[in-house]
Write a protein that holds these residues in place. Structure first.
Motif, PDB file in Angstrom:
ATOM      1  N   CYS A   1     -39.002  80.975 -80.653  1.00 23.05           N
ATOM      2  CA  CYS A   1     -39.665  81.421 -81.860  1.00 23.05           C
ATOM      3  C   CYS A   1     -39.510  82.933 -81.951  1.00 23.05           C
ATOM      4  O   CYS A   1     -40.319  83.689 -81.413  1.00 23.05           O
ATOM      5  CB  CYS A   1     -41.149  81.026 -81.837  1.00 23.05           C
ATOM      6  SG  CYS A   1     -42.033  81.441 -83.360  1.00 23.05           S
TER       7      CYS A   1
ATOM      8  N   SER B   1     -41.029  85.928 -84.157  1.00 22.28           N
ATOM      9  CA  SER B   1     -42.479  85.768 -84.241  1.00 22.28           C
ATOM     10  C   SER B   1     -43.166  85.910 -82.883  1.00 22.28           C
ATOM     11  O   SER B   1     -43.512  86.994 -82.459  1.00 22.28           O
ATOM     12  CB  SER B   1     -42.819  84.422 -84.877  1.00 22.28           C
ATOM     13  OG  SER B   1     -42.356  84.399 -86.212  1.00 22.28           O
ATOM     14  N   CYS B   2     -43.357  84.790 -82.150  1.00 21.94           N
ATOM     15  CA  CYS B   2     -44.200  84.869 -80.960  1.00 21.94           C
ATOM     16  C   CYS B   2     -43.421  84.699 -79.655  1.00 21.94           C
ATOM     17  O   CYS B   2     -43.964  84.890 -78.585  1.00 21.94           O
ATOM     18  CB  CYS B   2     -45.318  83.824 -81.042  1.00 21.94           C
ATOM     19  SG  CYS B   2     -44.751  82.135 -80.783  1.00 21.94           S
TER      20      CYS B   2
ATOM     21  N   CYS C   1     -43.754  75.627 -84.297  1.00 21.24           N
ATOM     22  CA  CYS C   1     -43.920  76.374 -83.058  1.00 21.24           C
ATOM     23  C   CYS C   1     -45.296  76.102 -82.471  1.00 21.24           C
ATOM     24  O   CYS C   1     -46.298  76.290 -83.154  1.00 21.24           O
ATOM     25  CB  CYS C   1     -43.751  77.865 -83.328  1.00 21.24           C
ATOM     26  SG  CYS C   1     -44.204  78.885 -81.902  1.00 21.24           S
TER      27      CYS C   1
ATOM     28  N   CYS D   1     -47.500  79.775 -82.318  1.00 16.85           N
ATOM     29  CA  CYS D   1     -48.112  80.428 -83.486  1.00 16.85           C
ATOM     30  C   CYS D   1     -48.243  79.491 -84.676  1.00 16.85           C
ATOM     31  O   CYS D   1     -48.709  79.895 -85.733  1.00 16.85           O
ATOM     32  CB  CYS D   1     -47.310  81.673 -83.874  1.00 16.85           C
ATOM     33  SG  CYS D   1     -45.646  81.302 -84.507  1.00 16.85           S
TER      34      CYS D   1
HETATM   35 ZN    ZN Z   1     -44.183  81.042 -82.712  1.00 18.92          ZN
END
Ligand code: ZN
Ligand code: ZN
Length: 84
Positions: free
Chosen positions: A23, A26-27, A40, A43
């Motif tokens: 991911c 993002s995370c 995901c 997140c």
């Molecule tokens: Zn994520």
């Protein structure tokens, strides 16, 4: 209801249980995106597109599911699926 076959719509590569997607940006969670339908677990972001780990092409997540009876769901174009 039959189980769909999952493989890359471009090169027909089949993801295995040990394959992981990241991911990013993002995370940074790594997980198997086909266990969660593209969501995901870190997140909760829903990835509408999935990159093939074999050929590198990015396809709609839904396009990876192939139903043996030909009843593939229609692809709904949304504005956020048109990125890239
Ligand atoms: Zn994520
Ligand atoms: Zn591929």
């Amino acid at each position: 209801m039959k189980e769909p076959e999952i493989y890359c719509p471009k090169c027909k590569w089949r993801p295995r249980a040990e394959d992981r997607w990241s991911c990013v940006p993002s995370c940074g969670t790594e997980w198997n995106t086909f266990w969660t339908g593209g969501v995901c677990p870190g997140c909760k972001h829903r990835w509408l597109k999935t990159q093939c780990l074999a050929c590198g092409e990015i396809s709609l997540h839904k396009a990876w599911y192939h139903y043996p009876d030909g009843s593939e769901p229609r692809t709904v174009q949304k504005s956020d699926e048109l990125v890239a």
